[in-house]
Design a protein around this motif. Structure first.
Motif, PDB file in Angstrom:
ATOM      1  N   GLY A  78      10.877  15.378  14.924  1.00 57.19           N
ATOM      2  CA  GLY A  78      11.208  13.956  14.809  1.00 57.19           C
ATOM      3  C   GLY A  78      10.277  13.316  13.805  1.00 57.19           C
ATOM      4  O   GLY A  78       9.398  13.975  13.247  1.00 57.19           O
TER       5      GLY A  78
ATOM      6  N   ASN B 282       9.794   4.662   1.414  1.00 58.70           N
ATOM      7  CA  ASN B 282       9.731   5.245   2.761  1.00 58.70           C
ATOM      8  C   ASN B 282      11.115   5.655   3.267  1.00 58.70           C
ATOM      9  O   ASN B 282      11.260   6.642   3.987  1.00 58.70           O
TER      10      ASN B 282
ATOM     11  N   GLY C 138      11.644  19.073  11.701  1.00 57.26           N
ATOM     12  CA  GLY C 138      10.558  18.998  12.684  1.00 57.26           C
ATOM     13  C   GLY C 138      11.043  18.348  13.964  1.00 57.26           C
ATOM     14  O   GLY C 138      12.249  18.145  14.154  1.00 57.26           O
TER      15      GLY C 138
ATOM     16  N   ILE D 151      -1.588   7.593   2.590  1.00 56.04           N
ATOM     17  CA  ILE D 151      -1.136   8.403   3.704  1.00 56.04           C
ATOM     18  C   ILE D 151      -2.323   8.724   4.609  1.00 56.04           C
ATOM     19  O   ILE D 151      -3.371   9.161   4.132  1.00 56.04           O
ATOM     20  N   PRO D 152      -2.208   8.453   5.924  1.00 53.51           N
ATOM     21  CA  PRO D 152      -3.310   8.787   6.831  1.00 53.51           C
ATOM     22  C   PRO D 152      -3.715  10.256   6.668  1.00 53.51           C
ATOM     23  O   PRO D 152      -2.872  11.134   6.532  1.00 53.51           O
TER      24      PRO D 152
ATOM     25  N   LYS E 291       8.852  -0.707  -2.082  1.00 63.06           N
ATOM     26  CA  LYS E 291       8.050  -0.139  -0.993  1.00 63.06           C
ATOM     27  C   LYS E 291       8.947   0.410   0.139  1.00 63.06           C
ATOM     28  O   LYS E 291       8.778   1.531   0.619  1.00 63.06           O
TER      29      LYS E 291
ATOM     30  N   ILE F 248       7.500   5.384   8.111  1.00 66.81           N
ATOM     31  CA  ILE F 248       8.778   6.011   7.790  1.00 66.81           C
ATOM     32  C   ILE F 248       9.787   5.827   8.918  1.00 66.81           C
ATOM     33  O   ILE F 248      10.989   5.705   8.678  1.00 66.81           O
TER      34      ILE F 248
ATOM     35  N   ARG G 265      12.115   9.041   1.903  1.00 62.30           N
ATOM     36  CA  ARG G 265      11.509  10.160   2.640  1.00 62.30           C
ATOM     37  C   ARG G 265      12.216  10.369   3.987  1.00 62.30           C
ATOM     38  O   ARG G 265      12.457  11.487   4.408  1.00 62.30           O
TER      39      ARG G 265
ATOM     40  N   GLU H 137       0.845  -1.207   0.000  1.00 63.31           N
ATOM     41  CA  GLU H 137       0.000   0.000   0.000  1.00 63.31           C
ATOM     42  C   GLU H 137       0.876   1.251   0.000  1.00 63.31           C
ATOM     43  O   GLU H 137       2.038   1.200   0.379  1.00 63.31           O
ATOM     44  N   ARG H 138       0.283   2.370  -0.403  1.00 62.54           N
ATOM     45  CA  ARG H 138       1.036   3.627  -0.440  1.00 62.54           C
ATOM     46  C   ARG H 138       0.274   4.794   0.159  1.00 62.54           C
ATOM     47  O   ARG H 138       0.655   5.942  -0.029  1.00 62.54           O
TER      48      ARG H 138
ATOM     49  N   LYS I  36       7.135  23.094  14.349  1.00 62.95           N
ATOM     50  CA  LYS I  36       6.690  22.760  12.993  1.00 62.95           C
ATOM     51  C   LYS I  36       6.679  23.975  12.063  1.00 62.95           C
ATOM     52  O   LYS I  36       6.303  23.863  10.890  1.00 62.95           O
TER      53      LYS I  36
END
Ligand code: SAJ
Length: 409
Positions: free
Chosen positions: A250, A205, A248, A151-152, A201, A256, A208, A148-149, A395
């Motif tokens: 963390g 990740n 950010g 994003i929540p 896959k 990821i 990123r 799967e790819r 952030k």
């Protein structure tokens, strides 16, 4: 009929999409309570548009059960945690789900694994289970890896619009699965072999993670020499071939911050850049802690209970707290015997840490320093309520009011 095994963050939305597209779907999970709630039309996590999708899928006859179904297509979306000490993937849930499928499946069934797995997992752990039963892959059962790819926060849109990868032993099965996923996915679907699907896959990740680590390292460099990291990234990204992500507090989430460790665990001595990136990202909560200490000193605040961490989720506008930087920070404070820091997250409705305050106003009344750990829209909508606090904005989302940033004072 398609039997989707594992009704969590990935399995549930995927099952619903198949059902909406008109397929007969049964979702199976060994959590009885979850199955009961879903059958009653209730969700256990928030996601944009998921409620409506559940209603549509139910209208199309989706069923939920604790039983594995006898059919010819299975989709496994069970967790693949990593073993903390060895950094290797723990395939126990995939193996047990596979065995339950093998107990009931029809001859020639296709078993799709969507869970994230490291390169070689299917060869090392899945094929041997099939062989133990004297079954032949490619004849008695077909294996497919379709990572799967999504994003929540944007899952439903991405299920429909993200290109996908199908890894299969044969082109024929790969193409069959391509038509199956085309029922709801309108983007390109690439058919490849299983190992390439597994590796690509993890590579996505890891890419990123390394990019975020680069941003975080630059942020530390800029802080040490009084430069504005955000201005610098903005300028650098105007170059047509540069795209640096944002620094950010963390990196959290179940993907990821976890997947790159699989490469470190499986290829010791080879995954050096990847390991360094992981270490940088894991060091960021500690960096936030040192910024909190700076601000406390500067303002003569000695009582750590006057500090409030805003955000427990691992990223903005979701309620998922897995591996979140705030939880990492709290653990680190715990180790330094710094207890009593207040915590608030508008999305997290259950109390999961000490000193978590459930009401925003009460939270603000208790604290002097507000540390924004997560960029929920909620905080941006409450500028009037927070502007009198000392703010540490990790952030860089509060541009309209005065705040300290992670990287310069
Ligand atoms: N983050 C930063 N700086 C950034 C971007 C993100 O610090 O510029 C942090 C976030 O705050 C968060 C963490 O990184 O703590 C991860 O968030 P994310 O939004 O980058 O990714 P995930 O974990 O929600 O989802 C990722 C996605 N993978 C990629 O973008 C390559 C998603 O497409 C995958 O489906 C998902 O992992 C997964 O399940 O593997």
């Amino acid at each position: 009929m398609i039997n989707v095994i594992g009704l969590g963050y990935i399995g549930l939305p995927t099952a619903l999409m198949f059902a909406r597209s008109g397929l007969k779907v049964v979702g199976t999970d060994n959590n009885k309570q979850l199955v009961k709630l879903l059958t009653e039309g209730k969700l256990t996590f928030d996601e944009n548009g998921l409620e409506e999708l559940l209603i549509e899928a139910q209208a199309n006859g989706i069923e939920f059960s604790t039983e594995y179904q006898k059919t010819n297509t299975y989709l496994l979306a069970v967790p693949t945690p990593y073993i903390k000490e060895s950094k290797k993937l723990d395939p126990k849930y995939v193996i047990s789900a596979l065995n339950s499928v093998l107990d009931v499946c029809k001859d020639g069934a296709t078993i799709i694994i969507e869970s994230t797995i490291t390169p070689g997992t299917i060869d090392k752990f899945i094929r041997p289970e099939i062989k133990k039963r004297n079954l032949v892959t490619g004849e008695d059962v077909h294996l497919v890896h379709a990572p799967e790819r999504i994003i929540p926060g944007n899952m439903i849109y991405e299920l429909e619009n993200n290109p996908r990868t199908i890894g299969a032993d044969s082109r024929l099965i790969g193409n069959e699965l391509k038509s199956l996923y085309s029922k709801f996915c309108i983007a390109d679907i690439v058919v490849t072999d299983i190992r390439s699907a597994e590796m690509s896959k993890i590579v996505e990740n890891t890419f990123r993670d390394v990019n975020i680590a680069f941003a975080n390292e630059l942020a530390k460099i800029c802080r040490s020499d009084d430069m504005d990291i955000y201005e610098i990234i903005k300028i650098a990204n105007m170059h047509p071939r540069v795209n640096i992500l944002q620094p950010g507090p963390g990196v959290g989430g179940h993907c990821i911050s976890v997947d790159p460790w699989f490469l470190v665990g499986d290829y010791p001595g080879l995954a050096n850049l990847i390991l360094a990136a992981r270490k940088i990202n894991d060091s960021m909560p500690q960096h936030v802690l040192s910024r909190i200490r700076d601000i406390m000193r500067e303002h003569y605040i000695k009582d750590v209970s006057k500090v409030g961490l805003y955000g427990l989720a691992y990223k903005e506008n979701v309620d998922d707290t897995r591996e979140s930087p705030t939880l990492q920070l709290l653990q680190s404070m715990d180790e330094h015997l710094a207890f009593g820091v207040k915590v608030y997250d508008p999305f997290v409705k259950e109390r999961i840490v000490d000193h978590q305050i459930m009401n925003f106003e009460d939270f603000l009344n208790e604290i002097e320093i507000l540390v924004v750990m997560v960029g929920h829209d909620h905080v941006k909508e409450n500028l009037g309520n927070i502007k009198n606090k000392l703010i540490l904005d990790t952030k860089n989302i509060l541009t309209e009011i005065e705040s300290n940033k992670l990287y310069y004072i």
